[in-house]
Motif scaffolding. Sequence first.
Motif, PDB file in Angstrom:
ATOM      1  N   TRP A 175      39.009  29.864  40.088  1.00 26.89           N
ATOM      2  CA  TRP A 175      37.894  30.017  41.026  1.00 26.89           C
ATOM      3  C   TRP A 175      37.792  31.464  41.492  1.00 26.89           C
ATOM      4  O   TRP A 175      36.697  32.010  41.594  1.00 26.89           O
ATOM      5  CB  TRP A 175      38.066  29.085  42.229  1.00 26.89           C
ATOM      6  N   ASP A 176      38.954  32.079  41.775  1.00 23.79           N
ATOM      7  CA  ASP A 176      38.930  33.459  42.259  1.00 23.79           C
ATOM      8  C   ASP A 176      38.239  34.382  41.265  1.00 23.79           C
ATOM      9  O   ASP A 176      37.396  35.187  41.628  1.00 23.79           O
ATOM     10  CB  ASP A 176      40.371  33.955  42.488  1.00 23.79           C
ATOM     11  N   PRO A 203      35.869  26.280  36.594  1.00 32.22           N
ATOM     12  CA  PRO A 203      34.847  27.326  36.404  1.00 32.22           C
ATOM     13  C   PRO A 203      34.958  27.910  34.996  1.00 32.22           C
ATOM     14  O   PRO A 203      36.050  27.967  34.430  1.00 32.22           O
ATOM     15  CB  PRO A 203      35.224  28.381  37.445  1.00 32.22           C
ATOM     16  N   LEU A 204      33.821  28.326  34.460  1.00 31.29           N
ATOM     17  CA  LEU A 204      33.784  28.916  33.120  1.00 31.29           C
ATOM     18  C   LEU A 204      33.191  30.319  33.204  1.00 31.29           C
ATOM     19  O   LEU A 204      32.211  30.535  33.920  1.00 31.29           O
ATOM     20  CB  LEU A 204      32.911  28.075  32.181  1.00 31.29           C
ATOM     21  N   LEU A 205      33.778  31.231  32.463  1.00 31.44           N
ATOM     22  CA  LEU A 205      33.286  32.606  32.445  1.00 31.44           C
ATOM     23  C   LEU A 205      33.123  33.025  30.993  1.00 31.44           C
ATOM     24  O   LEU A 205      33.972  32.724  30.161  1.00 31.44           O
ATOM     25  CB  LEU A 205      34.308  33.509  33.145  1.00 31.44           C
ATOM     26  N   LYS A 206      32.005  33.700  30.703  1.00 36.61           N
ATOM     27  CA  LYS A 206      31.769  34.100  29.312  1.00 36.61           C
ATOM     28  C   LYS A 206      32.547  35.369  29.001  1.00 36.61           C
ATOM     29  O   LYS A 206      32.374  36.398  29.657  1.00 36.61           O
ATOM     30  CB  LYS A 206      30.277  34.304  29.059  1.00 36.61           C
ATOM     31  N   PHE A 253      33.825  37.774  40.095  1.00 40.07           N
ATOM     32  CA  PHE A 253      32.916  38.295  39.079  1.00 40.07           C
ATOM     33  C   PHE A 253      31.465  38.125  39.529  1.00 40.07           C
ATOM     34  O   PHE A 253      30.657  39.063  39.492  1.00 40.07           O
ATOM     35  CB  PHE A 253      33.155  37.552  37.752  1.00 40.07           C
ATOM     36  N   THR A 254      31.133  36.907  40.007  1.00 44.91           N
ATOM     37  CA  THR A 254      29.763  36.616  40.437  1.00 44.91           C
ATOM     38  C   THR A 254      29.350  37.503  41.599  1.00 44.91           C
ATOM     39  O   THR A 254      28.274  38.109  41.581  1.00 44.91           O
ATOM     40  CB  THR A 254      29.658  35.125  40.847  1.00 44.91           C
ATOM     41  N   ALA A 255      30.223  37.596  42.605  1.00 48.73           N
ATOM     42  CA  ALA A 255      29.876  38.402  43.779  1.00 48.73           C
ATOM     43  C   ALA A 255      29.632  39.848  43.377  1.00 48.73           C
ATOM     44  O   ALA A 255      28.656  40.471  43.825  1.00 48.73           O
ATOM     45  CB  ALA A 255      30.992  38.310  44.820  1.00 48.73           C
ATOM     46  N   ALA A 280      36.099  33.635  38.838  1.00 48.37           N
ATOM     47  CA  ALA A 280      34.667  33.338  38.691  1.00 48.37           C
ATOM     48  C   ALA A 280      33.881  33.815  39.908  1.00 48.37           C
ATOM     49  O   ALA A 280      32.795  34.399  39.777  1.00 48.37           O
ATOM     50  CB  ALA A 280      34.467  31.843  38.481  1.00 48.37           C
ATOM     51  N   LEU A 281      34.425  33.592  41.095  1.00 49.03           N
ATOM     52  CA  LEU A 281      33.714  33.986  42.321  1.00 49.03           C
ATOM     53  C   LEU A 281      33.647  35.502  42.455  1.00 49.03           C
ATOM     54  O   LEU A 281      32.598  36.059  42.797  1.00 49.03           O
ATOM     55  CB  LEU A 281      34.392  33.368  43.548  1.00 49.03           C
ATOM     56  N   ARG A 333      28.724  41.085  40.411  1.00 49.46           N
ATOM     57  CA  ARG A 333      27.491  41.223  39.614  1.00 49.46           C
ATOM     58  C   ARG A 333      26.255  41.148  40.523  1.00 49.46           C
ATOM     59  O   ARG A 333      25.297  41.900  40.359  1.00 49.46           O
ATOM     60  CB  ARG A 333      27.411  40.127  38.541  1.00 49.46           C
ATOM     61  N   LEU A 334      26.288  40.225  41.484  1.00 42.98           N
ATOM     62  CA  LEU A 334      25.147  40.083  42.395  1.00 42.98           C
ATOM     63  C   LEU A 334      24.975  41.350  43.239  1.00 42.98           C
ATOM     64  O   LEU A 334      23.853  41.828  43.443  1.00 42.98           O
ATOM     65  CB  LEU A 334      25.322  38.859  43.300  1.00 42.98           C
ATOM     66  N   GLN A 335      26.102  41.907  43.712  1.00 39.95           N
ATOM     67  CA  GLN A 335      26.014  43.143  44.504  1.00 39.95           C
ATOM     68  C   GLN A 335      25.442  44.284  43.663  1.00 39.95           C
ATOM     69  O   GLN A 335      24.580  45.035  44.122  1.00 39.95           O
ATOM     70  CB  GLN A 335      27.402  43.533  45.035  1.00 39.95           C
ATOM     71  N   ILE A 383      23.455  44.158  40.997  1.00 40.34           N
ATOM     72  CA  ILE A 383      22.028  43.989  40.700  1.00 40.34           C
ATOM     73  C   ILE A 383      21.191  44.294  41.937  1.00 40.34           C
ATOM     74  O   ILE A 383      20.179  44.987  41.867  1.00 40.34           O
ATOM     75  CB  ILE A 383      21.746  42.558  40.174  1.00 40.34           C
TER      76      ILE A 383
END
Lengths: 135, 539
Positions: free
Chosen positions: A77-78, A64-67, A83-85, A80-81, A87-89, A91
């Motif tokens: 993976w932890d 996984p890549l993170l900016k 962070f994504t979760a 990246a996941l 950010r989605l929450q 927004i």
Amino acid sequence: MKIEYVRTTCPYCGCGCEMLLETVDGRITQTLPSKTNPMNQGKLCIKGWNVHEFVQSPQRLTMPLLKKDGVLQEVSWDEALNFTASRLQEIKAKHGGDSMAFLSSAKCSNEENYLFQKFCRVGFGTNNVDHCARL
Amino acid sequence: MTNSIPEIEDADCIFIIGSNTSVAHPLIASRIYKAKAKGAKVIVADPRRIHVTSVADIHVRQKLGSDVALINGIMNVILSKGLHDKAFIEERTEGFEKLEQTLKNYPPEKASEITGVSTEDIEKIAIAFASSDKSTILYAMGITQHSHGVDNVKSLANLSMLTGKIGKPSCGVNPLRGQNNVQGACDMGGLPNVYPAYQVVTDENNRKKFEQLWNTQLSSKVGFTIMEMMHGLEDGSIKGMVILGENPAGSDPDVKHVKHALEEAEFLAVIDIFLTDTAKIADVVFPGASFAEKDGTFSNTERNVLRIRKAVNPPGEARPDWQIICDISTRFGLPMTYESPEKIFEEIALVTPSYAGLSYARLENGPIPWPCPSKDHPGTPILHKDRFTRGRGLFHALEYRPPEELADEEFPILLTTGRFFPHYHTGTMTHNSITLENEMSEGYIEIHPYDAKDVGLTSGENCKIVSRRGEVITKAVVTDIVEPGTIFMSFHFMEANANVLTNPALDPICKIPEYKVCAVRVEKLEETNTPEIKAAANA
Ligand code: SF4
């Protein structure tokens, strides 16, 4: 040495030729056409015959890549996941589910497309999901 | 497709329009050759002298975007010669009178004027198609990627119904899908207006059903299409985006604009197997698995549901995409705990009436075409046999509309786009295949000798193509594959991508962008001559 033949379907065009991937000790060594499939009848085109090459390209993404500071960096993976979760929450909470958009894939499987639109529709209460059939 | 691929071989007349079949669908092209060997008439309507024209009995080069006028002209002749299938029209269709009325405006002379196709050819096509026993229509993006793409498709359906060439073996209206699982992505509800199996989101009964099945509350509002999403990113109504295995920064029209839109996103996540131009813009990128590294199903262009099976492990820490979606969803707070793709497929069969009778166990014996409504149903290779989905087939009376962008003084040449044989789409996969990359590692434009002479270009020289949206530099190949006033280019090569130039004008109904026509200008550049390109031009 372990040689196996796995029957599968070409991922390029909509013809859907069936093929056999020959693997030797976990690496694909060649692609052969299926002789029993009534559509391709033992034939493949140049893309199909060479399909294993892109699969084993050294350019494949493996982590996984993170900016961070404007640059994509390999992370776990932890990280990246999580962070994504979050950010989605954020927004969804701040702007509502309709502020999210999902682009599904004509290259992925039916199962993946199904899950993806379900994630969009159930997770965000929006129908903002499309793919590139038009393109 | 309404019919299966093997059936093409037994057709008596094959009408190919807007499909570069030998390049985009090689194994369908081989059926066309077999049919030809068995005596079938092959008709090709394509502005370019594409490879399949080498077996064509009739090849016409309609002006870009004039397809509706061409098909209306053909139907006008069929009616005036009384070659239409009166019984079929009577029993199975409606709206014929209106169509008949509209077709009066398209006598061959008028159609010829709009399309540039001779009246003799229009008549020949009409007679060959209508009087052959089994006539089939094959079309692809050359028909759909227009600002009037839906009209084009409906016109072909008109032609097929008018002559009663549908619902029978080796007949039908057959869209050839460009990507392996476009069909499946649509079937699975990867569209803003429908749930799986095309059940519309605005219908309350459908919504209630899915709310129950998924135990949730669903939106009754039709969502955004891809181009609307891009506009949404720019005007701030869309804040975040998740992209699964797509590269819109390469494939969408007017890519400069798309890249800019994606950069505006507050949050962008991409799941892919390569670091595409789109992934480079993302905040987070998840490494997915290729088709060879996971189980699942694809649905091909003949609606056949086919298995893919895991042969090797994904590289490094890459994971199957279905697993990644489950992982993201679960952490987000919507637990998804599917053990395997087979378990997901069981749920698909439950909510998708056309897949209801399918299972991995049944697919072990080979592909099955949907609709397959029950466990004992054999699948449906031919659609519309006794009735159309809506009951009677509806004729659409359609008038010709010109493309959005026409050639003018500043941009005197029309650009059309498509594929070259070794490559595929934005090239994410094919450029990573050594053999395919060796076949063709550089893009070029095809330009007619007349136009090349005008700008002083010879094969192998560099030129600059300019449209209202951007410019690219690429090699020129001087060839009469294209007609004067037209150039051809692909979007396989990111460094010289046709989609920098293409027009994002959309079809008003299905929102397909007009990839196939835009106005450009060609300028000569003083640079090197490459012999390989010349060789490619002669091949
Ligand atoms: S082998 Fe060629 S024709 Fe067959 S599915 Fe793959 S790309 Fe299409």
